[in-house]
Enzyme design. Structure first.
Site, PDB file in Angstrom:
ATOM      1  N   HIS A 294       0.919  -1.111  -0.130  1.00  0.00           N
ATOM      2  CA  HIS A 294      -0.006   0.016   0.082  1.00  0.00           C
ATOM      3  C   HIS A 294       0.783   1.127   0.103  1.00  0.00           C
ATOM      4  O   HIS A 294       0.313   2.280  -0.480  1.00  0.00           O
ATOM      5  CB  HIS A 294      -0.902   0.060   1.300  1.00  0.00           C
ATOM      6  CG  HIS A 294      -1.827   1.350   1.203  1.00  0.00           C
ATOM      7  ND1 HIS A 294      -2.888   1.595   0.501  1.00  0.00           N
ATOM      8  CD2 HIS A 294      -1.763   2.404   2.300  1.00  0.00           C
ATOM      9  CE1 HIS A 294      -3.206   2.774   0.937  1.00  0.00           C
ATOM     10  NE2 HIS A 294      -2.776   3.154   1.911  1.00  0.00           N
ATOM     11  N   CYS A 295       2.115   1.173   0.320  1.00  0.00           N
ATOM     12  CA  CYS A 295       2.825   2.386   0.738  1.00  0.00           C
ATOM     13  C   CYS A 295       3.557   2.974  -0.393  1.00  0.00           C
ATOM     14  O   CYS A 295       3.411   4.025  -0.994  1.00  0.00           O
ATOM     15  CB  CYS A 295       3.695   2.203   2.082  1.00  0.00           C
ATOM     16  SG  CYS A 295       2.711   1.774   3.260  1.00  0.00           S
ATOM     17  N   ILE A 296       4.776   2.398  -0.849  1.00  0.00           N
ATOM     18  CA  ILE A 296       5.582   2.835  -1.819  1.00  0.00           C
ATOM     19  C   ILE A 296       5.043   3.078  -3.080  1.00  0.00           C
ATOM     20  O   ILE A 296       5.399   4.029  -3.859  1.00  0.00           O
ATOM     21  CB  ILE A 296       6.901   1.956  -1.915  1.00  0.00           C
ATOM     22  CG1 ILE A 296       7.471   1.827  -0.335  1.00  0.00           C
ATOM     23  CG2 ILE A 296       7.949   2.505  -2.788  1.00  0.00           C
ATOM     24  CD1 ILE A 296       8.491   0.813  -0.223  1.00  0.00           C
ATOM     25  N   CYS A 298       2.308   3.807  -4.060  1.00  0.00           N
ATOM     26  CA  CYS A 298       0.941   4.846  -3.842  1.00  0.00           C
ATOM     27  C   CYS A 298       1.186   6.332  -3.122  1.00  0.00           C
ATOM     28  O   CYS A 298       1.086   7.213  -3.782  1.00  0.00           O
ATOM     29  CB  CYS A 298      -0.222   4.131  -3.056  1.00  0.00           C
ATOM     30  SG  CYS A 298      -0.706   2.900  -3.727  1.00  0.00           S
ATOM     31  N   ASP A 299       1.872   6.388  -2.085  1.00  0.00           N
ATOM     32  CA  ASP A 299       2.110   7.272  -1.160  1.00  0.00           C
ATOM     33  C   ASP A 299       3.020   8.733  -1.814  1.00  0.00           C
ATOM     34  O   ASP A 299       2.300   9.789  -1.891  1.00  0.00           O
ATOM     35  CB  ASP A 299       2.784   6.981   0.169  1.00  0.00           C
ATOM     36  CG  ASP A 299       2.039   5.949   1.103  1.00  0.00           C
ATOM     37  OD1 ASP A 299       0.912   6.038   0.607  1.00  0.00           O
ATOM     38  OD2 ASP A 299       2.653   5.618   2.129  1.00  0.00           O
TER      39      ASP A 299
END
Length: 452
Positions: A294-296, A298-299
């Site tokens: 979910h993080c890299i 997307c963020d």
């Protein structure tokens, strides 16, 4: 605790589509004894559920809310993907009246603090999709009562907490820092990683006012004392964006070095491990088939999206995210080249992908490069399959369903593509005459080929 008047202001007449504005009759007192729960967690995914369990383990009365009955059934049936520590905590919590699972938003009024832990993905155009977060914030704000803290933990753009929580609360008549408290403290959970206990990882906290900051520290201190304060909500929001943008840029650099080392016939993993012996000024990042979770992936796009609106360029971050997005395609190209050297056309090849989760030892397909790789190989005419005991099948973007291969040896693959190696992955079925493409860069003994 004080009561709410229902006097409507003259500037806000009641009419369809016009949200009523409520005014407080007096400053609310501190209503600790009036709440049935110390806090409510909204969203019980890979962040929310471990967070709820950490708070319960710390002695809090926890209301754990998710609007999906299916998710609640998975939690009650012990089918949620958790590390062993959290599995034990769930066993304890489900038999304790201080921990309550629900899908009823009306119960939010019974919690002194509300912590929002919902996904903030990007769409296929890499534009932030704030639908889930906006819905969760609207649900919370609509049911807020005096004395509550509302804390956002979902990664998002700078100013989102103000836009989605603070201003809507003020529109209802709440005085921030007096009647209600607003803060941001981003989650820091690494799914499947048991090396860092959730309770020990520092939490960065920013409050809308000094009073909000104090209230947020009081709540977070219920399960950890490892707290770092920043001067504002915006600083806390930007901190999370920096954390994952830092990782994205360094992973892109590691992938580029992998390509360089391949050209020069050097083992990039050996080089990175050697560089990592330096005790200062270096942090190891390793190449791979792409970046999932979910993080890299997307963020950093939340930051780039906001910067575009401000007409601000961020060329380094933009290039890093472009490289990350193109990495699965590089793996497909690498598979084609390896097969060609073996005299096999990609269109006629049988390719077996080992592991499709985005990282080892999790049942998580979010943004997994394997989906794009399988799809790309299939689009070029290859017959594809996968082995991964976490999944019975996977649906590709074109709607095609690929079932897990039960008999890996019987698949008779022309090429074996190592994507994700879970603990205990059995590769004894691999024949010495089979081509192996190691997209993990971690299995030099098995692989004859790496991405070119």
């Amino acid at each position: 605790m004080s009561t709410l008047t229902t006097t409507r202001t003259a500037d806000h007449p009641e009419e369809p589509g016009n949200r009523p504005e409520w005014i407080f009759s007096q400053t609310p007192s501190k209503p600790h004894a009036t709440f049935d729960y110390d806090l409510a967690i909204v969203g019980l995914g890979y962040v929310g559920l471990p967070t709820a369990l950490a708070y319960h383990h710390g002695g809090s009365r926890v209301l754990a809310l998710d609007v999906s009955e299916r998710r609640l059934d998975d939690i009650r049936g012990h089918r949620a993907d958790l590390v062993e520590t959290d599995r034990h905590r769930l066993d304890v919590a489900e038999n304790d009246e201080r921990f309550h699972l629900t899908s009823d938003p009306a119960m939010l009024a019974k919690a002194r603090a509300i912590i929002i832990c919902v996904p903030t993905p990007v769409d296929r155009h890499l534009i932030p999709d704030l639908t889930i977060l906006k819905s969760a914030c609207d649900m919370v704000v609509a049911r807020a009562v005096p004395g509550q803290l509302v804390m956002l933990t979902s990664t998002t753009y700078v100013g989102c907490t103000e836009d989605f929580v603070q201003k809507p609360l003020e529109a209802r008549g709440f005085r921030i820092g007096v009647d209600a408290y607003v803060s941001f403290s981003a989650e820091r959970i690494d799914p499947g990683n048991e090396r860092f206990d959730h309770d020990d990882v520092p939490r960065v906290i920013g409050g809308a006012t000094p009073e909000c900051e104090e209230e947020a520290v009081r709540v977070v201190s219920r399960y950890t004392t490892n707290i770092h304060r920043v001067s504002s909500v915006a600083a806390a929001e930007m901190t999370k964006l920096l954390e994952n943008t830092f990782r994205a840029v360094n992973i892109a650099l590691a992938n580029e070095f992998a390509d360089i080392c391949s050209t020069l016939d050097i083992d990039v993993t050996e080089v990175i491990d050697a560089a990592a012996t330096k005790p200062y000024g270096f942090m190891p990042f390793y190449p791979g088939p792409g970046v999932g979770g979910h993080c890299i992936p997307c963020d950093p796009h939340y930051l780039l999206w906001q910067l575009r609106e401000q007409r601000v360029n961020a060329p380094l971050i933009t290039q890093a995210m472009t490289e990350i997005a193109s990495r699965p395609g590089r793996i497909v190209d690498g598979a084609r080249d390896v097969l060609a050297r073996g005299g096999i056309a990609l269109a006629n090849a049988r390719i077996l992908v080992v592991g499709i989760a985005y990282k080892p030892d999790v049942s998580d397909l979010r943004e997994s490069p394997a989906i794009e790789i399988l799809s790309g190989l299939a689009e070029h005419g290859a017959t594809v399959g996968f082995v991964d005991n976490h999944f019975a099948g996977v649906r590709l973007p074109d709607g095609r369903l690929v079932d897990a291969v039960i008999d890996a040896a019987g698949f008779d693959a022309d090429l074996i593509l190592l994507h994700t190696k879970h603990t205990g992955t059995d590769l004894t079925w691999v024949r010495t005459d089979q081509l192996v493409l190691d997209a993990t860069y971690r299995d030099s003994e098995l692989a004859q080929s790496r991405v070119i």
